[in-house]
Design a protein around this motif. Structure first.
Motif, PDB file in Angstrom:
ATOM      1  N   ASN A 231     -44.050  17.233  -8.975  1.00  0.00           N
ATOM      2  CA  ASN A 231     -45.218  18.005  -9.415  1.00  0.00           C
ATOM      3  C   ASN A 231     -46.430  17.110  -9.618  1.00  0.00           C
ATOM      4  O   ASN A 231     -47.562  17.494  -9.283  1.00  0.00           O
ATOM      5  CB  ASN A 231     -44.907  18.742 -10.716  1.00  0.00           C
ATOM      6  CG  ASN A 231     -43.854  19.823 -10.543  1.00  0.00           C
ATOM      7  OD1 ASN A 231     -43.738  20.419  -9.480  1.00  0.00           O
ATOM      8  ND2 ASN A 231     -43.069  20.063 -11.581  1.00  0.00           N
ATOM      9  N   LEU A 232     -46.208  15.916 -10.142  1.00  0.00           N
ATOM     10  CA  LEU A 232     -47.325  14.993 -10.347  1.00  0.00           C
ATOM     11  C   LEU A 232     -47.858  14.481  -9.015  1.00  0.00           C
ATOM     12  O   LEU A 232     -49.080  14.330  -8.841  1.00  0.00           O
ATOM     13  CB  LEU A 232     -46.887  13.822 -11.232  1.00  0.00           C
ATOM     14  CG  LEU A 232     -47.966  12.777 -11.528  1.00  0.00           C
ATOM     15  CD1 LEU A 232     -49.203  13.405 -12.158  1.00  0.00           C
ATOM     16  CD2 LEU A 232     -47.410  11.672 -12.434  1.00  0.00           C
ATOM     17  N   ILE A 233     -46.971  14.209  -8.070  1.00  0.00           N
ATOM     18  CA  ILE A 233     -47.416  13.787  -6.741  1.00  0.00           C
ATOM     19  C   ILE A 233     -48.339  14.834  -6.134  1.00  0.00           C
ATOM     20  O   ILE A 233     -49.412  14.523  -5.603  1.00  0.00           O
ATOM     21  CB  ILE A 233     -46.199  13.539  -5.825  1.00  0.00           C
ATOM     22  CG1 ILE A 233     -45.385  12.340  -6.308  1.00  0.00           C
ATOM     23  CG2 ILE A 233     -46.648  13.312  -4.377  1.00  0.00           C
ATOM     24  CD1 ILE A 233     -44.030  12.189  -5.640  1.00  0.00           C
ATOM     25  N   VAL A 234     -47.930  16.084  -6.215  1.00  0.00           N
ATOM     26  CA  VAL A 234     -48.736  17.177  -5.651  1.00  0.00           C
ATOM     27  C   VAL A 234     -50.092  17.264  -6.354  1.00  0.00           C
ATOM     28  O   VAL A 234     -51.137  17.426  -5.706  1.00  0.00           O
ATOM     29  CB  VAL A 234     -47.978  18.512  -5.753  1.00  0.00           C
ATOM     30  CG1 VAL A 234     -48.876  19.680  -5.350  1.00  0.00           C
ATOM     31  CG2 VAL A 234     -46.734  18.479  -4.874  1.00  0.00           C
TER      32      VAL A 234
ATOM     33  N   THR B 278     -48.685  18.065   5.698  1.00  0.00           N
ATOM     34  CA  THR B 278     -47.905  16.906   5.265  1.00  0.00           C
ATOM     35  C   THR B 278     -47.110  17.225   4.016  1.00  0.00           C
ATOM     36  O   THR B 278     -45.902  16.966   3.940  1.00  0.00           O
ATOM     37  CB  THR B 278     -48.836  15.704   5.006  1.00  0.00           C
ATOM     38  OG1 THR B 278     -49.494  15.346   6.228  1.00  0.00           O
ATOM     39  CG2 THR B 278     -48.052  14.501   4.502  1.00  0.00           C
ATOM     40  N   LEU B 279     -47.774  17.795   3.024  1.00  0.00           N
ATOM     41  CA  LEU B 279     -47.090  18.130   1.776  1.00  0.00           C
ATOM     42  C   LEU B 279     -46.044  19.225   1.978  1.00  0.00           C
ATOM     43  O   LEU B 279     -44.979  19.206   1.352  1.00  0.00           O
ATOM     44  CB  LEU B 279     -48.099  18.552   0.718  1.00  0.00           C
ATOM     45  CG  LEU B 279     -48.957  17.430   0.134  1.00  0.00           C
ATOM     46  CD1 LEU B 279     -50.056  18.009  -0.745  1.00  0.00           C
ATOM     47  CD2 LEU B 279     -48.106  16.453  -0.654  1.00  0.00           C
ATOM     48  N   SER B 280     -46.336  20.165   2.868  1.00  0.00           N
ATOM     49  CA  SER B 280     -45.376  21.228   3.153  1.00  0.00           C
ATOM     50  C   SER B 280     -44.095  20.650   3.747  1.00  0.00           C
ATOM     51  O   SER B 280     -42.982  21.051   3.379  1.00  0.00           O
ATOM     52  CB  SER B 280     -45.995  22.246   4.113  1.00  0.00           C
ATOM     53  OG  SER B 280     -45.061  23.256   4.442  1.00  0.00           O
ATOM     54  N   PHE B 281     -44.240  19.685   4.647  1.00  0.00           N
ATOM     55  CA  PHE B 281     -43.067  19.033   5.245  1.00  0.00           C
ATOM     56  C   PHE B 281     -42.320  18.216   4.202  1.00  0.00           C
ATOM     57  O   PHE B 281     -41.094  18.299   4.079  1.00  0.00           O
ATOM     58  CB  PHE B 281     -43.506  18.143   6.406  1.00  0.00           C
ATOM     59  CG  PHE B 281     -42.355  17.469   7.103  1.00  0.00           C
ATOM     60  CD1 PHE B 281     -41.669  18.115   8.119  1.00  0.00           C
ATOM     61  CD2 PHE B 281     -41.958  16.188   6.739  1.00  0.00           C
ATOM     62  CE1 PHE B 281     -40.599  17.497   8.760  1.00  0.00           C
ATOM     63  CE2 PHE B 281     -40.889  15.568   7.370  1.00  0.00           C
ATOM     64  CZ  PHE B 281     -40.213  16.231   8.385  1.00  0.00           C
ATOM     65  N   LEU B 282     -43.056  17.416   3.430  1.00  0.00           N
ATOM     66  CA  LEU B 282     -42.417  16.555   2.438  1.00  0.00           C
ATOM     67  C   LEU B 282     -41.727  17.366   1.345  1.00  0.00           C
ATOM     68  O   LEU B 282     -40.714  16.928   0.786  1.00  0.00           O
ATOM     69  CB  LEU B 282     -43.445  15.614   1.816  1.00  0.00           C
ATOM     70  CG  LEU B 282     -44.043  14.559   2.744  1.00  0.00           C
ATOM     71  CD1 LEU B 282     -45.055  13.702   1.984  1.00  0.00           C
ATOM     72  CD2 LEU B 282     -42.969  13.676   3.360  1.00  0.00           C
ATOM     73  N   ASN B 283     -42.268  18.539   1.049  1.00  0.00           N
ATOM     74  CA  ASN B 283     -41.680  19.364  -0.002  1.00  0.00           C
ATOM     75  C   ASN B 283     -40.223  19.721   0.309  1.00  0.00           C
ATOM     76  O   ASN B 283     -39.408  19.891  -0.604  1.00  0.00           O
ATOM     77  CB  ASN B 283     -42.509  20.640  -0.187  1.00  0.00           C
ATOM     78  CG  ASN B 283     -42.016  21.500  -1.325  1.00  0.00           C
ATOM     79  OD1 ASN B 283     -41.964  21.077  -2.473  1.00  0.00           O
ATOM     80  ND2 ASN B 283     -41.616  22.724  -0.998  1.00  0.00           N
ATOM     81  N   LYS B 284     -39.900  19.814   1.591  1.00  0.00           N
ATOM     82  CA  LYS B 284     -38.529  20.128   1.988  1.00  0.00           C
ATOM     83  C   LYS B 284     -37.566  19.007   1.596  1.00  0.00           C
ATOM     84  O   LYS B 284     -36.356  19.229   1.496  1.00  0.00           O
ATOM     85  CB  LYS B 284     -38.462  20.377   3.496  1.00  0.00           C
ATOM     86  CG  LYS B 284     -39.180  21.631   3.948  1.00  0.00           C
ATOM     87  CD  LYS B 284     -39.028  21.873   5.427  1.00  0.00           C
ATOM     88  CE  LYS B 284     -39.920  20.983   6.261  1.00  0.00           C
ATOM     89  NZ  LYS B 284     -39.895  21.358   7.694  1.00  0.00           N
ATOM     90  N   TYR B 285     -38.129  17.811   1.378  1.00  0.00           N
ATOM     91  CA  TYR B 285     -37.306  16.648   1.037  1.00  0.00           C
ATOM     92  C   TYR B 285     -37.725  16.053  -0.304  1.00  0.00           C
ATOM     93  O   TYR B 285     -37.529  14.870  -0.562  1.00  0.00           O
ATOM     94  CB  TYR B 285     -37.410  15.591   2.149  1.00  0.00           C
ATOM     95  CG  TYR B 285     -37.073  16.172   3.497  1.00  0.00           C
ATOM     96  CD1 TYR B 285     -35.751  16.439   3.848  1.00  0.00           C
ATOM     97  CD2 TYR B 285     -38.080  16.512   4.392  1.00  0.00           C
ATOM     98  CE1 TYR B 285     -35.436  17.016   5.072  1.00  0.00           C
ATOM     99  CE2 TYR B 285     -37.775  17.089   5.614  1.00  0.00           C
ATOM    100  CZ  TYR B 285     -36.452  17.336   5.947  1.00  0.00           C
ATOM    101  OH  TYR B 285     -36.139  17.909   7.150  1.00  0.00           O
ATOM    102  N   SER B 286     -38.282  16.913  -1.162  1.00  0.00           N
ATOM    103  CA  SER B 286     -38.751  16.418  -2.458  1.00  0.00           C
ATOM    104  C   SER B 286     -37.603  15.859  -3.284  1.00  0.00           C
ATOM    105  O   SER B 286     -37.776  14.896  -4.037  1.00  0.00           O
ATOM    106  CB  SER B 286     -39.482  17.519  -3.223  1.00  0.00           C
ATOM    107  OG  SER B 286     -38.629  18.635  -3.440  1.00  0.00           O
ATOM    108  N   LYS B 287     -36.428  16.462  -3.153  1.00  0.00           N
ATOM    109  CA  LYS B 287     -35.252  15.971  -3.882  1.00  0.00           C
ATOM    110  C   LYS B 287     -34.968  14.512  -3.535  1.00  0.00           C
ATOM    111  O   LYS B 287     -34.731  13.684  -4.423  1.00  0.00           O
ATOM    112  CB  LYS B 287     -34.042  16.840  -3.531  1.00  0.00           C
ATOM    113  CG  LYS B 287     -32.729  16.351  -4.074  1.00  0.00           C
ATOM    114  CD  LYS B 287     -31.602  17.343  -3.764  1.00  0.00           C
ATOM    115  CE  LYS B 287     -31.352  17.493  -2.277  1.00  0.00           C
ATOM    116  NZ  LYS B 287     -30.241  18.423  -1.988  1.00  0.00           N
TER     117      LYS B 287
END
Length: 207
Positions: free
Chosen positions: A72-75, A107-116
């Protein structure tokens, strides 16, 4: 007793039987018990170092946040960046790879899939970057899963910190200043993407 920082499940202090007795490591492990590893940040103004003269940032900060809130902070910090950014990533300890500039939203949409994996895989480092002749803004997540941030608008940055109830703490400490043990995320979550596979996905998507 200090309120301790929530670390990823993959990162912990060594057990006493995992370090040599009467060693510098065992001494640091003992000191870690009272370390100021808490939520908060330390802020440094851009200095007068000639090596930094051509770098377009105004301040640099390091931020501890509970791991469950790290993504959440990254976003939120990404809102300090323009709409076109690049990703940097790589194995911890290896030379980082630089992706091509592309849409921040995509970019964020793609990375969100691997946020874990981004917040808990301690064998990968990753960051978001914008750099021009006059500006440098970078969000970098170290292998120990705290944030290093180079920014321009200190007032806006401070507001983000306030939104997350993060205070400036001049004597704050970070987990990688002390002995630590890193373990693969797959040991705890069989659904997690393995580090090498994740890096290959990033290479395919961004390079």
């Amino acid at each position: 007793m200090k309120e301790s920082l929530e670390l990823p499940i993959t990162l912990r202090a060594p057990n006493i039987d995992e370090v040599p007795a009467n060693s510098t490591v065992s001494k640091r492990l003992e000191e870690r018990k009272t370390a100021n590893i808490v939520e908060g940040y330390i802020l440094h103004q851009k200095d007068n170092n000639p090596d930094h003269a051509d770098l377009g940032f105004n301040f640099y900060t390091e931020i501890n946040i509970n791991n469950s809130n790290l993504w959440n902070l990254i976003v939120s910090l990404s809102k300090e960046m323009p709409e076109i950014i690049a990703i940097i990533f790589g194995h911890e300890g290896s030379e980082l790879k630089y992706g091509k500039y592309s849409s921040k939203e995509k970019t964020l949409s793609f990375l969100n899939k691997y946020s874990k994996e981004i917040v808990a895989d301690t064998f990968i480092e990753i960051g978001l970057l914008f750099q021009s002749e006059n500006e440098l803004i970078e969000i970098f997540v170290s292998e120990s899963k705290y944030i290093k941030f180079w920014g321009i608008n200190e007032e806006s940055f401070t507001q983000i910190m306030n939104n997350f109830n993060l205070k400036q703490i001049d004597d704050i400490e970070f987990v990688d200043e002390y002995p630590k043990v890193r373990e693969p995320l797959r040991l705890f979550d069989e659904t997690a993407v393995e580090t090498n596979d994740l890096i290959k996905m990033f290479e395919k998507e961004f390079i």
